[in-house]
Structures are given as C-alpha cells and as structure tokens.
Design a protein around this motif. Structure first.
Motif, PDB file in Angstrom:
ATOM      1  N   ASN A  75       0.819  -1.208   0.000  1.00 52.52           N
ATOM      2  CA  ASN A  75       0.000   0.000   0.000  1.00 52.52           C
ATOM      3  C   ASN A  75       0.854   1.259   0.000  1.00 52.52           C
ATOM      4  N   ILE A  76       1.934   1.236   0.791  1.00 50.29           N
ATOM      5  CA  ILE A  76       2.817   2.412   0.798  1.00 50.29           C
ATOM      6  C   ILE A  76       3.355   2.646  -0.608  1.00 50.29           C
ATOM      7  N   LEU A 129       0.619   4.186  -2.871  1.00 53.83           N
ATOM      8  CA  LEU A 129       0.340   5.595  -2.617  1.00 53.83           C
ATOM      9  C   LEU A 129       1.524   6.472  -2.985  1.00 53.83           C
ATOM     10  N   ALA A 130       2.747   5.941  -2.802  1.00 53.34           N
ATOM     11  CA  ALA A 130       3.914   6.734  -3.194  1.00 53.34           C
ATOM     12  C   ALA A 130       3.918   6.955  -4.697  1.00 53.34           C
ATOM     13  N   PHE A 131       3.648   5.886  -5.455  1.00 50.99           N
ATOM     14  CA  PHE A 131       3.614   6.057  -6.905  1.00 50.99           C
ATOM     15  C   PHE A 131       2.465   6.955  -7.331  1.00 50.99           C
ATOM     16  N   ARG A 169       1.363   9.442  -5.612  1.00 54.24           N
ATOM     17  CA  ARG A 169       1.702  10.822  -5.286  1.00 54.24           C
ATOM     18  C   ARG A 169       2.711  11.391  -6.274  1.00 54.24           C
ATOM     19  N   GLN A 216      -4.590   5.201  -5.337  1.00 48.52           N
ATOM     20  CA  GLN A 216      -5.371   5.249  -4.100  1.00 48.52           C
ATOM     21  C   GLN A 216      -6.532   4.275  -4.153  1.00 48.52           C
ATOM     22  N   ALA A 241      -5.169   0.975  -3.438  1.00 47.06           N
ATOM     23  CA  ALA A 241      -4.867   0.820  -2.015  1.00 47.06           C
ATOM     24  C   ALA A 241      -6.139   0.480  -1.245  1.00 47.06           C
TER      25      ALA A 241
END
Lengths: 103, 169
Positions: A45-46, A49-51, A53, A62, A65
């Motif tokens: 999930n991290i 969300l990093a990709f 962002r 998102q 996720a």
C-alpha cells in the motif's frame, strides 16, 4: 540530506516488506503468520500511494490501495475464523502441529 | 525551519516509527506484544499516507486496519491462548535461513529501487482532498472491481459465519 522523494518511501516499504516476510517465514504461530501478511500488504500500500503521489495519475493508486485494504479485511476475517477452527480441533495454533487432513 | 524541512522531519519520524514497530512485530517473542507493535506500524503507515496526500486512504486505514483487523487479531490471540499460561508462544523457527533469504531479497530490491529511472513529476501538485476523485474513480473507471469487491466481502462474511458456527450433526 536530500529532500524526501519517491525512493525514500520505496525504502520504507521495502523494510516493512522484508520484516513481514521474515515474520511469515519464521513464525510457527498461525496468527503471527497472518500479522506478517498484514505487514506485507501495508508495504504494498505504501508503494501504491507513493507512486500515486509522485506519478501523474493520483487516483488510480489510491483506489488500488482501498481494494488492498478491503481484501486484507476479508483475508483477516476468513484467516482468523480458520485459525479458531484449527484451535478447536487441535488445541494449538502452531501450524506445524496441524498437519493431519482428517476433520 | 522551512515547510519542506518540517515535512521531511515528519517523514523520517513516521518512517522510523513504522519500521521500528514492524521490527517489533517480526522479532517479538510474545504474540500479544507483536499485535500491539502491529498497531504502531499501521498508525505509522497511516501517517505516511497523509504525507503522501492520501487523506481518505489514511482514514480508511485507521478505521479498517486499526479499528477492525487489529481488534479481530487481538480477539483471536486472546481466544486461542491460555493467557494465564506462562508460555504464550510465538516461537520462531529457521531464523538463519530466513535472514539469508531476507538479505538477498533486500539487496536485490534495494539495488532495483536505486537503479531504476522512476518517472517522477518535477513539481508535486498541492495536496487536495481526494475523496471526490476516489468516488468518481470507483463509480466510473473501476466500477466492475468495485462491484466484485462487494461480492468478495459478502462471500467472506458468509464464509466466516460458516467456519465459526457449531457443527450440527
């Protein structure tokens, strides 16, 4: 110290993933293994969300996720129900002990 | 301290909290401590999500992971252990081979992260509320996975009931 970028998040995620993998590989306790799986899902999930962002499509990552969290909830429900079933049958939740297929 | 510097400091703090409590989950001998460390990891990850401008996902993380899955896990821990028993086992097996696998996997993936040329925006867009966009995506582009998700949840619900009910013969 360079400004926090995509790779920083990827390294945090890598660390969480490796610790989750360690948990899954070494634990005998079925619940411990499930916790390791949760760690791995969080690492994924991290990354998502990093990709999301730092990429150009903010919502796709998102939404994925959210699907991952949903599947983690389903997995935890079923997994823990199975663990409780194993406990009722074998009176332990060490995965080594539950090796017979007879119900 | 500038705004960006503050954000970076918060990132390092949250990353450290996440990683340390994840290590607690992996290495703790007592499964109850593992479960509580997992809470630290999940909350730290939620903080990272906020830093990544994913406010909705962060709230979902706290609601479902911390409020749901973790409580469920703790229930299972309490139900499956004689808590009064001294030996609340969380025994680990084969640590050395596991560490070897971890080292190799970590080196490979770390090198991959550093070597890859990631496509990154030069200028990050300002963090805006994401709920409306996620809703549009869920009912637009991702409507089929969304519907399948509801079926999966229903199946999990029924499955959990079937698995945990008393067998009537």
């Amino acid at each position: 110290m360079p400004a926090v970028g995509l790779t920083h998040y990827l390294f945090v995620s890598l660390l969480v993933f490796l610790l989750g993998l360690f948990c899954v590989l070494t634990r005998r306790n079925a619940i411990g293994i499930l916790m390791g799986v949760e760690l791995i899902l969080n690492a994924a999930n991290i990354n998502y969300l990093a990709f999301a962002r730092f990429g150009s499509a903010p919502y796709d990552g998102q939404v994925f996720a959210i699907f991952v969290i949903m599947l983690a909830a389903a997995e935890a429900t079923i997994g823990l129900a199975i663990v409780l079933g194993i406990y009722q049958t074998f009176h332990t939740i060490d995965v080594d002990a539950a090796e017979t297929l007879r119900g | 301290m500038s705004d960006a510097g503050l954000a970076d400091a918060v990132f390092y703090l949250l990353a450290a909290a996440t990683a340390i409590s994840a290590a607690g989950v992996a290495f703790s001998r007592n499964i109850v401590y593992s479960a509580f460390s997992l809470m630290g990891t999940l909350l730290g990850a939620a903080g990272l999500y906020v830093l990544l401008a994913a406010d909705f996902v962060a709230v979902i993380q706290v609601l479902i992971y911390v409020g749901g899955i973790l409580v469920l896990t703790l229930f299972a821990v309490m139900l499956t252990h004689r808590i009064a028993d001294v030996r609340i086992s969380n025994r680990a097996v084969g640590r050395i081979p596991a560490l070897a696998i971890l080292t190799v996997a970590g080196l490979v993936m770390g090198r991959a992260i550093l070597a890859a040329k990631w496509h990154q925006l030069a200028e990050l867009p300002a963090a805006t509320p994401t709920t409306a966009g996620i809703g549009n995506s869920l009912l637009g582009e991702y409507v089929l996975p969304f519907e399948i998700a509801s079926v999966v949840l229903l199946a999990a619900l029924v499955g959990a009931v079937v698995l945990s009910r008393k067998e009537l013969r």
